[in-house]
Design a protein around this motif. Structure first.
Motif, PDB file in Angstrom:
ATOM      1  N   ASN A  25       0.817  -1.214   0.000  1.00 10.41           N
ATOM      2  CA  ASN A  25       0.000   0.000   0.000  1.00 10.41           C
ATOM      3  C   ASN A  25       0.848   1.260   0.000  1.00 10.41           C
ATOM      4  OD1 ASN A  25      -3.045  -0.489   0.144  1.00 10.41           O
ATOM      5  ND2 ASN A  25      -2.267  -2.005   1.582  1.00 10.41           N
ATOM      6  N   ARG A  44       1.857   1.701  -3.558  1.00  7.31           N
ATOM      7  CA  ARG A  44       0.710   2.061  -4.398  1.00  7.31           C
ATOM      8  C   ARG A  44       0.309   3.517  -4.162  1.00  7.31           C
ATOM      9  NH1 ARG A  44      -5.060   1.375  -4.283  1.00  7.31           N
ATOM     10  NH2 ARG A  44      -5.898   0.913  -6.350  1.00  7.31           N
ATOM     11  N   CYS A  45       0.201   3.926  -2.901  1.00 11.49           N
ATOM     12  CA  CYS A  45      -0.194   5.315  -2.618  1.00 11.49           C
ATOM     13  C   CYS A  45       0.823   6.304  -3.175  1.00 11.49           C
ATOM     14  CB  CYS A  45      -0.386   5.520  -1.116  1.00 11.49           C
ATOM     15  SG  CYS A  45      -1.840   4.670  -0.483  1.00 11.49           S
ATOM     16  N   GLY A  46       2.084   5.915  -3.183  1.00 12.34           N
ATOM     17  CA  GLY A  46       3.132   6.775  -3.714  1.00 12.34           C
ATOM     18  C   GLY A  46       3.031   7.000  -5.214  1.00 12.34           C
ATOM     19  N   GLU A  47       2.232   6.187  -5.901  1.00 10.25           N
ATOM     20  CA  GLU A  47       2.043   6.365  -7.346  1.00 10.25           C
ATOM     21  C   GLU A  47       1.200   7.603  -7.655  1.00 10.25           C
ATOM     22  OE1 GLU A  47       2.731   3.459 -10.036  1.00 10.25           O
ATOM     23  OE2 GLU A  47       4.286   3.847  -8.565  1.00 10.25           O
ATOM     24  N   ALA A  48       0.345   7.992  -6.683  1.00  9.97           N
ATOM     25  CA  ALA A  48      -0.552   9.122  -6.938  1.00  9.97           C
ATOM     26  C   ALA A  48      -0.223  10.323  -6.067  1.00  9.97           C
ATOM     27  CB  ALA A  48      -2.000   8.711  -6.689  1.00  9.97           C
ATOM     28  N   ASP A  49       0.595  10.123  -5.055  1.00 10.41           N
ATOM     29  CA  ASP A  49       0.792  11.184  -4.080  1.00 10.41           C
ATOM     30  C   ASP A  49       2.241  11.160  -3.591  1.00 10.41           C
ATOM     31  OD1 ASP A  49       0.094  13.267  -2.482  1.00 10.41           O
ATOM     32  OD2 ASP A  49      -1.206  12.126  -1.153  1.00 10.41           O
ATOM     33  N   ASP A  50       2.685  12.281  -3.013  1.00 10.03           N
ATOM     34  CA  ASP A  50       4.040  12.317  -2.468  1.00 10.03           C
ATOM     35  C   ASP A  50       4.004  12.046  -0.975  1.00 10.03           C
ATOM     36  OD1 ASP A  50       5.425  12.861  -4.841  1.00 10.03           O
ATOM     37  OD2 ASP A  50       4.668  14.916  -4.779  1.00 10.03           O
ATOM     38  N   LYS A  62      -1.864  14.572  -0.326  1.00 11.03           N
ATOM     39  CA  LYS A  62      -3.289  14.499  -0.657  1.00 11.03           C
ATOM     40  C   LYS A  62      -4.082  13.650   0.335  1.00 11.03           C
ATOM     41  CE  LYS A  62      -2.734  15.252  -5.602  1.00 11.03           C
ATOM     42  NZ  LYS A  62      -1.331  14.939  -5.906  1.00 11.03           N
ATOM     43  N   TYR A  63      -3.489  12.570   0.811  1.00 13.57           N
ATOM     44  CA  TYR A  63      -4.223  11.663   1.702  1.00 13.57           C
ATOM     45  C   TYR A  63      -4.375  12.219   3.114  1.00 13.57           C
ATOM     46  CZ  TYR A  63      -4.573   7.495  -1.202  1.00 13.57           C
ATOM     47  OH  TYR A  63      -4.919   6.612  -2.164  1.00 13.57           O
ATOM     48  N   LYS A 111      -3.395  11.444   6.552  1.00 19.23           N
ATOM     49  CA  LYS A 111      -2.829  10.288   7.242  1.00 19.23           C
ATOM     50  C   LYS A 111      -3.670   9.045   6.977  1.00 19.23           C
ATOM     51  CE  LYS A 111      -1.203   8.834  11.833  1.00 19.23           C
ATOM     52  NZ  LYS A 111      -1.028   9.220  13.251  1.00 19.23           N
ATOM     53  N   LEU A 112      -2.998   7.972   6.633  1.00 16.85           N
ATOM     54  CA  LEU A 112      -3.650   6.712   6.299  1.00 16.85           C
ATOM     55  C   LEU A 112      -2.971   5.641   7.146  1.00 16.85           C
ATOM     56  CD1 LEU A 112      -5.767   6.019   4.083  1.00 16.85           C
ATOM     57  CD2 LEU A 112      -3.870   5.617   2.534  1.00 16.85           C
TER      58      LEU A 112
END
Lengths: 378, 378
Positions: free
Chosen positions: B123, B126-132, B272-273, B275-276
């Motif tokens: 994850n 994967r999250c790093g593909e859309a966000d920094d 963008k997220y 905290k996840l």
């Protein structure tokens, strides 16, 4: 690689921003009215996208049943893989859309339809590849969590907080979808579909919301050391599966207890994993946009986990097989469940079936009565 | 599709069980001694696997640097994709192994190397593909969380709980890897590699553990409304990135606060997220076995997210750029940091750099002094 966006509101704009890193071009945006800032990319005619063979993925962020449903269907039929953030539409048309996608060898993904910005659905599918999911659910609506949190931490009245949430723009003028659990119903139905690989009609998911919670209830919960969260829940039953939406009471120190503000927390339970939880923003331009963008990126790179989904078999919602203890307060005379003990001005029932409790409570509400019911989380 | 397992202890057996649903055959198991229950599948000779072209994926669950490292290298060189659950080895050899895999067009995945049973690393990628990603970390070691939880909830002494954990078999006879933060050091280095796409030498990650915590500290924290968790942390800095391991103090009601027993909770922060967070079992046959099995399944189905990883550039650990406030207690006379306020029998410092604090504390410990240091979580 080129994609199209259907709808350019909060989620659509967030998705466009989140695609910037990926090298995937948003070649077309379908909207209404005019959007001069999009130049030639903007269109109001779906046929401009359908006829463009250079576009291989279409992502729908419109919401509602139509035209979202027909747009996705037409997109699949014209050979494009599709993404959607639309819980309402996906929960109703999942089986049909998956079936067309499989027939055509295309992908359909919808991470943002449950969990907003949390990568809940892709992980649910992935974990199910190695393990059998036995239960799932949690806090899946940020607006109601904000309201409950303000009541329980801030001592503020339901009506006050609801009006503030409306003023802040994250509760609708008609708040029913949030406070009556309709929003969560769609999300838990989709989650159940993926966890138990079938199709559960969202209309069969009983939902009790938080419309009738008062500070009297909050005080009763506080004395019990419990906190209330509106919860979507699905679980495996002896004959299949069950899904329902209701307020649940969580013990102090639990993960659900420590969830302030508009946060979401969704968990899966399985035989090998035990409990695995995902916590984060359940809505918002950035997070939800990322979830849409990541679905598009996964499809573009040929690793869409939703391709494992079939969901064709019927899931009959077996809420009569699930027993829970309920806190009840309000117009509950003659409701017909034995109280195990008192809880301040309310009672805690003996274990009763989810279906019996929801039927009885809904009948009272339909007659104009007010009742607040919440089950005790395990 | 055929796979081989190197090592058949807790994790290897868990992986074999978790592969049962997938249709992937465990054609060979490499072990030591004899394992009659495995019949012809068992071998003690790596060459039996390397020479078998029908086996396309090899998963290593041995632990330690060697022979794990040479086995994976030889497997890649003989054309097999590889999976590993080995934090120690991956944290040291990640760059070399990824480089060979890329050259050969093969996959390398290692979900179980950080987070145990939590799908943290896939994850994170994967999250790093859309966000920094701007920061990450959390509670990544179940043994120390069990010890701290028993001290803070149960009022039990450090030594007592450690002995119980050893008797239960989940702390080692030499507990240093857990209580001195060495285990977390490897996990946070790997996480930093993936979040910031480079290679951070785990030897450069300063680690302060919980060896010197006493009930006096626990009482001091209680008065502040805080709870202590051993934490791995990595974050983006002005000139690059920083990673470190230290006890941190969390506020009542936070997600880290509500984490009893041996649970793990790891979060990412991004633009963008927000905290996840991912919460679940950080170890154990079932969960860790699932994480290994899912890596194998992802590779078999051509959707391994680790294929996006490059990790060739150097990450210099910039802990001198990160400032935190620290609680200090023990042999701290002359440590050289100004106290901002007292905290029971300890003090809270003004913001100091992580590198300065770790150097000073380590120097005291090396001279035989006892000091307990914990930073205040934001």
């Amino acid at each position: 690689m080129k994609a199209a966006l259907y709808g350019y509101g909060t989620v659509g704009r967030g998705a466009a921003e989140a695609l910037e890193k990926s090298g995937i071009e948003v070649a077309r945006v379908l909207g209404i009215g005019t959007m001069p800032e999009l130049g030639d990319r903007f269109t109001t005619d779906i046929n401009d996208v359908l006829a463009d063979d250079s576009i291989s993925i279409a992502a729908e962020c419109i919401g509602g049943y139509e035209p979202a449903h027909s747009y996705l269907k037409a997109s699949l039929e014209s050979g494009k893989s599709v993404v959607s953030s639309n819980k309402q539409m996906i929960s109703r048309y999942l089986r049909e859309l998956v079936s067309i996608a499989r027939e055509k060898g295309l992908s359909i993904a919808f991470s943002a339809a449950a969990g907003g910005g949390i990568p809940w659905l892709p992980n649910l599918i992935r974990c199910g590849e190695a393990d059998d999911i036995t239960g799932l659910g949690g806090v899946m609506n940020g607006t109601t969590n904000f309201i409950l949190d303000e009541m329980q931490s801030g001592g503020r009245d339901f009506g006050d907080v609801l009006r503030e949430a409306q003023a802040l723009g994250f509760a609708e003028a008609d708040p029913s979808a949030d406070i009556d659990g309709i929003d969560v119903r769609a999300k838990i139905a989709i989650s159940a579909d993926l966890a138990f690989d079938g199709f559960l009609d969202p209309e069969t998911v009983p939902a009790l919301g938080i419309r009738f919670i008062t500070m009297e209830d909050v005080e009763n919960f506080r004395k019990l050391g419990l906190i209330c969260r509106l919860t979507g829940r699905a679980e495996r039953t002896e004959s299949g599966a069950a899904a329902y939406v209701e307020p649940m009471l969580y013990a102090a120190g639990s993960a659900e207890w420590a969830l302030p503000g508009a946060g979401n927390l969704i968990s899966l339970e399985s035989e090998k994993y035990g409990k695995l939880s995902f916590r984060g923003p359940g809505a918002g331009r950035g997070p939800t946009g990322c979830n849409v963008a990541l679905d598009i990126i996964d499809i573009a790179q040929g690793r869409c986990i939703f391709d494992r989904v079939n969901c064709q078999k019927d899931i009959v919602n077996g809420t009569d097989e699930v027993l829970r203890r309920y806190y009840l307060r309000g117009d509950i005379d003659g409701i017909g469940f034995s109280a195990e003990r008192r809880a301040g001005s309310g009672v805690i029932t003996e274990p009763v079936s989810v279906s019996a409790l929801h039927s009885a409570a809904s009948a009272i509400i339909e007659k104009g009565g007010k009742i607040f019911a919440a089950s005790l989380a395990e």
